[in-house]
Design an enzyme around this catalytic site. Structure first.
Site, PDB file in Angstrom:
ATOM      1  N   LEU A  39      94.605 110.713  53.160  1.00  0.00           N
ATOM      2  CA  LEU A  39      96.045 110.948  53.165  1.00  0.00           C
ATOM      3  C   LEU A  39      96.360 112.392  52.788  1.00  0.00           C
ATOM      4  CD1 LEU A  39      98.842 109.722  53.541  1.00  0.00           C
ATOM      5  CD2 LEU A  39      98.744 108.930  51.181  1.00  0.00           C
ATOM      6  N   ASP A  40      96.791 113.177  53.759  1.00  0.00           N
ATOM      7  CA  ASP A  40      97.040 114.605  53.545  1.00  0.00           C
ATOM      8  C   ASP A  40      98.014 114.890  52.412  1.00  0.00           C
ATOM      9  OD1 ASP A  40      95.322 115.193  55.590  1.00  0.00           O
ATOM     10  OD2 ASP A  40      96.883 115.546  57.078  1.00  0.00           O
ATOM     11  N   SER A  41      98.971 114.008  52.182  1.00  0.00           N
ATOM     12  CA  SER A  41      99.954 114.273  51.129  1.00  0.00           C
ATOM     13  C   SER A  41      99.340 114.208  49.736  1.00  0.00           C
ATOM     14  CB  SER A  41     101.136 113.302  51.230  1.00  0.00           C
ATOM     15  OG  SER A  41     100.710 111.973  51.021  1.00  0.00           O
ATOM     16  N   LEU A  42      98.104 113.787  49.617  1.00  0.00           N
ATOM     17  CA  LEU A  42      97.425 113.749  48.319  1.00  0.00           C
ATOM     18  C   LEU A  42      96.417 114.883  48.161  1.00  0.00           C
ATOM     19  CD1 LEU A  42      96.771 109.918  47.916  1.00  0.00           C
ATOM     20  CD2 LEU A  42      98.652 111.283  47.016  1.00  0.00           C
ATOM     21  N   ASN A  43      96.476 115.879  49.017  1.00  0.00           N
ATOM     22  CA  ASN A  43      95.471 116.942  49.001  1.00  0.00           C
ATOM     23  C   ASN A  43      95.327 117.657  47.669  1.00  0.00           C
ATOM     24  OD1 ASN A  43      94.590 116.425  51.529  1.00  0.00           O
ATOM     25  ND2 ASN A  43      95.548 118.187  52.482  1.00  0.00           N
TER      26      ASN A  43
END
Length: 173
Positions: A39-43
């Site tokens: 999940l990119d939003s948790l990078n």
């Protein structure tokens, strides 16, 4: 391995991957999230090296089970037993530290704060992937699997399909 002259079997590559995940776990015994899981939003959740991914830990449990079967079939009994023990230990850590009462967390950030918890006040109370992977990996017993799937159905289902998480974040954290 791209820059190495060493040759390893496919099993050895997979074994090294399992060893990397096992050696890179955080304070809750879960796999480190690093620069993010799927999940990119948790990078940035684990950019400091301490954040842990519940979803990646579920996937690691699944892979450890598969690796145990493969090792057993090729006569690596000690490896098969080690994979099963690690799978059991990781399953225990997930169920001890990532069950939020009605569903599984998504992660812990570098500060040790849960992501995907009923306690999250700024968004991201519940995520779809850890619920799915809890069932796919066999980490959730039948009661928790049913409870997590019911929570996902109630919180994430929409007329257009399932949301990745809810509620949406209103600002960057």
């Amino acid at each position: 391995f791209c820059d190495s002259a060493e040759a390893f079997s496919l099993f050895e590559h997979a074994d090294r991957s399992m060893e990397f995940l096992w050696q890179n776990r955080g304070e809750h015994g879960l796999c480190l999230i690093g620069q993010g899981d799927w999940l990119d939003s948790l990078n940035a959740a684990g950019a400091g090296g301490k954040g842990e991914s519940v979803m990646l830990s579920h996937a690691a449990c699944y892979a450890l089970g598969e690796m145990s079967q493969i090792a057993g079939r090729i006569g690596k009994v000690h490896k098969a037993e080690s994979y099963q023990q690690r799978r059991s230990d990781l399953t225990d850590a997930i169920n001890r530290h990532a069950w939020d009462g009605s569903w599984y967390l998504q992660a812990y950030n570098d500060l040790g704060h849960p992501i995907g918890s009923h306690t999250c006040s700024d968004g991201g109370k519940m995520f779809l992937m850890p619920q799915s992977w809890a069932v796919l990996s066999g980490v959730a017993d039948s009661n928790r699997a049913t409870e997590a799937m019911n929570a996902a159905e109630n919180m994430l289902s929409s007329q257009y399909g399932y949301l990745v998480f809810t509620p949406m974040y209103e600002q960057y954290d």
